[in-house]
Enzyme design. Structure first.
Site, PDB file in Angstrom:
ATOM      1  N   GLU A 157      78.927  67.320  48.243  1.00  0.00           N
ATOM      2  CA  GLU A 157      79.394  67.010  46.867  1.00  0.00           C
ATOM      3  C   GLU A 157      78.405  66.040  46.239  1.00  0.00           C
ATOM      4  OE1 GLU A 157      82.369  68.055  45.746  1.00  0.00           O
ATOM      5  OE2 GLU A 157      83.008  68.940  47.657  1.00  0.00           O
ATOM      6  N   ARG A 193      91.808  54.210  65.187  1.00  0.00           N
ATOM      7  CA  ARG A 193      90.457  54.648  64.830  1.00  0.00           C
ATOM      8  C   ARG A 193      89.490  54.464  66.001  1.00  0.00           C
ATOM      9  NH1 ARG A 193      88.123  52.268  59.794  1.00  0.00           N
ATOM     10  NH2 ARG A 193      86.756  54.038  60.134  1.00  0.00           N
ATOM     11  N   HIS A 252      78.748  47.573  58.078  1.00  0.00           N
ATOM     12  CA  HIS A 252      80.181  47.307  57.922  1.00  0.00           C
ATOM     13  C   HIS A 252      80.869  46.963  59.244  1.00  0.00           C
ATOM     14  CE1 HIS A 252      80.413  49.615  53.799  1.00  0.00           C
ATOM     15  NE2 HIS A 252      79.860  48.427  53.708  1.00  0.00           N
TER      16      HIS A 252
HETATM   17  P1  OAD Z   1      83.574  58.335  51.729  1.00  0.00           P
HETATM   18  O1  OAD Z   1      84.759  58.932  52.387  1.00  0.00           O
HETATM   19  O2  OAD Z   1      83.773  57.569  50.482  1.00  0.00           O
HETATM   20  O3  OAD Z   1      82.528  59.496  51.396  1.00  0.00           O
HETATM   21  C1  OAD Z   1      82.178  60.458  52.348  1.00  0.00           C
HETATM   22  C2  OAD Z   1      81.133  61.359  51.747  1.00  0.00           C
HETATM   23  O4  OAD Z   1      80.732  62.283  52.748  1.00  0.00           O
HETATM   24  C3  OAD Z   1      81.605  62.179  50.548  1.00  0.00           C
HETATM   25  O5  OAD Z   1      80.662  62.044  49.490  1.00  0.00           O
HETATM   26  C4  OAD Z   1      81.637  63.616  51.074  1.00  0.00           C
HETATM   27  O6  OAD Z   1      81.282  64.572  50.074  1.00  0.00           O
HETATM   28  C5  OAD Z   1      80.571  63.559  52.153  1.00  0.00           C
HETATM   29  N1  OAD Z   1      80.704  64.556  53.235  1.00  0.00           N
HETATM   30  C6  OAD Z   1      81.812  65.161  53.701  1.00  0.00           C
HETATM   31  N2  OAD Z   1      81.517  65.990  54.725  1.00  0.00           N
HETATM   32  C7  OAD Z   1      80.171  65.890  54.924  1.00  0.00           C
HETATM   33  C8  OAD Z   1      79.257  66.491  55.841  1.00  0.00           C
HETATM   34  N3  OAD Z   1      79.648  67.361  56.777  1.00  0.00           N
HETATM   35  N4  OAD Z   1      77.940  66.150  55.737  1.00  0.00           N
HETATM   36  C9  OAD Z   1      77.518  65.273  54.791  1.00  0.00           C
HETATM   37  N5  OAD Z   1      78.341  64.671  53.909  1.00  0.00           N
HETATM   38  C10 OAD Z   1      79.640  64.979  53.967  1.00  0.00           C
HETATM   39  O7  OAD Z   1      82.817  57.472  52.838  1.00  0.00           O
HETATM   40  P2  OAD Z   1      81.705  56.334  52.669  1.00  0.00           P
HETATM   41  O8  OAD Z   1      80.805  56.631  51.523  1.00  0.00           O
HETATM   42  O9  OAD Z   1      81.111  56.140  54.003  1.00  0.00           O
HETATM   43  O10 OAD Z   1      84.049  50.652  54.288  1.00  0.00           O
HETATM   44  O11 OAD Z   1      82.596  55.085  52.302  1.00  0.00           O
HETATM   45  C11 OAD Z   1      81.985  53.829  52.177  1.00  0.00           C
HETATM   46  C12 OAD Z   1      82.845  52.748  52.733  1.00  0.00           C
HETATM   47  O12 OAD Z   1      84.160  52.848  52.145  1.00  0.00           O
HETATM   48  C13 OAD Z   1      83.128  52.843  54.213  1.00  0.00           C
HETATM   49  O13 OAD Z   1      82.093  52.297  55.006  1.00  0.00           O
HETATM   50  C14 OAD Z   1      84.377  52.049  54.360  1.00  0.00           C
HETATM   51  C15 OAD Z   1      85.147  52.482  53.128  1.00  0.00           C
HETATM   52  O14 OAD Z   1      85.891  51.516  52.560  1.00  0.00           O
HETATM   53  C16 OAD Z   1      84.604  49.797  55.188  1.00  0.00           C
HETATM   54  O15 OAD Z   1      85.345  50.151  56.080  1.00  0.00           O
HETATM   55  C17 OAD Z   1      84.205  48.385  54.980  1.00  0.00           C
END
Ligand code: OAD
Length: 227
Positions: free
Chosen positions: A197, A51, A102
């Site tokens: 979404e 990563r 994070h």
């Molecule tokens: P997720 O993968 O859970 O969510 C990503 C979000 O981005 C989804 O709601 C998608 O719909 C949206 N998305 C996708 N493409 C996009 C774009 N071009 N523009 C805007 N939005 C878009 O990721 P996080 O919410 O960041 O923690 O996940 C939270 C935490 O879960 C992370 O920080 C990580 C993971 O476990 C740790 O590593 C501690």
């Protein structure tokens, strides 16, 4: 402003929970918990090495640039950038002040003591690396499941005080970040979500689409007047 993996999607970094999500190849408990690190540090190191290398190759996109522009123009007190992302792309875009709740792929920390000095890292982590203070092994400076995110006091204060709360590219399932929109709404902020979404939450406005497309014009609009 709270961001998640979607902010960096247009930079080619897969989201966690998308169809091509990083967790697909690995269960969370294999790579993102302190227990996993104790059980198999080589696997965990390799996961974060990959990563880190991918993040170093990626370039900030138009969404990172737009947030950077906003913070530079209005200042870091007025524009508080909180991110769950560990890729460092907001900082690389030139944002003056980013709260990486994070952690960061680009730092290592002492395995034994969280308050020992961080060590900058680029490329794969040296498995023999030691803490400069106590000689304990170093581990990625990532907040794993079951650990406490960084700067929670500062973030809570900013969320309680904000007039606008902007959520960009987060699925809103990982706490405490997922609870900030409720806290902001409860404190009277106008809450806006940018995400292709629905993530769910008490948003006053939602803009459906990619952050890289929507944020630049939103920031232009804000900079042209006062929201
Ligand atoms: P997720 O993968 O859970 O969510 C990503 C979000 O981005 C989804 O709601 C998608 O719909 C949206 N998305 C996708 N493409 C996009 C774009 N071009 N523009 C805007 N939005 C878009 O990721 P996080 O919410 O960041 O923690 O996940 C939270 C935490 O879960 C992370 O920080 C990580 C993971 O476990 C740790 O590593 C501690």
């Amino acid at each position: 402003m709270l961001s998640g993996a979607g902010l960096s999607a247009a930079s080619g970094i897969p989201t966690f929970r998308g169809a091509d999500g990083l967790w697909e190849g690995h269960r969370i408990d294999q790579v993102a918990t302190p227990v996993a690190w104790k059980r198999d540090p080589t696997l965990v190191r390799r996961f974060y090495d990959l990563r880190r290398v991918a993040a170093a190759k990626a370039e900030p996109n138009a969404a990172h640039a737009a947030l950077t522009r906003l913070q530079r123009q209005w200042g870091p007190e007025r524009v508080v950038l909180v991110t769950q992302n560990v890729d460092g792309l907001l900082t690389r875009a030139g944002a003056p002040s980013v709260i990486e709740m994070h952690g960061s792929l680009h730092r290592l920390r002492c395995e034994a003591r969280e308050d020992h000095p961080r060590v900058a890292v680029s490329g794969p982590q040296d498995p023999e690396g030691e803490c400069g203070l106590c000689l304990a092994p170093l581990r990625p400076d990532i907040v794993w499941f079951g650990e406490t995110p960084h700067a929670l006091g500062r973030i809570s204060e900013a969320v309680a005080a904000c007039t606008w709360f902007l959520s960009v590219g987060t699925s809103g399932v990982v706490y405490p970040a997922a609870g900030y929109v409720e806290q902001a709404a409860w404190s009277g902020a106008t809450c806006l979500e940018i995400n292709p979404e629905p993530a769910g939450g008490p948003f006053n406005y939602v803009l459906r689409g990619g952050a890289e497309t929507l944020l630049p014009s939103l920031v232009d609009h804000w900079l042209a007047g006062t929201p």
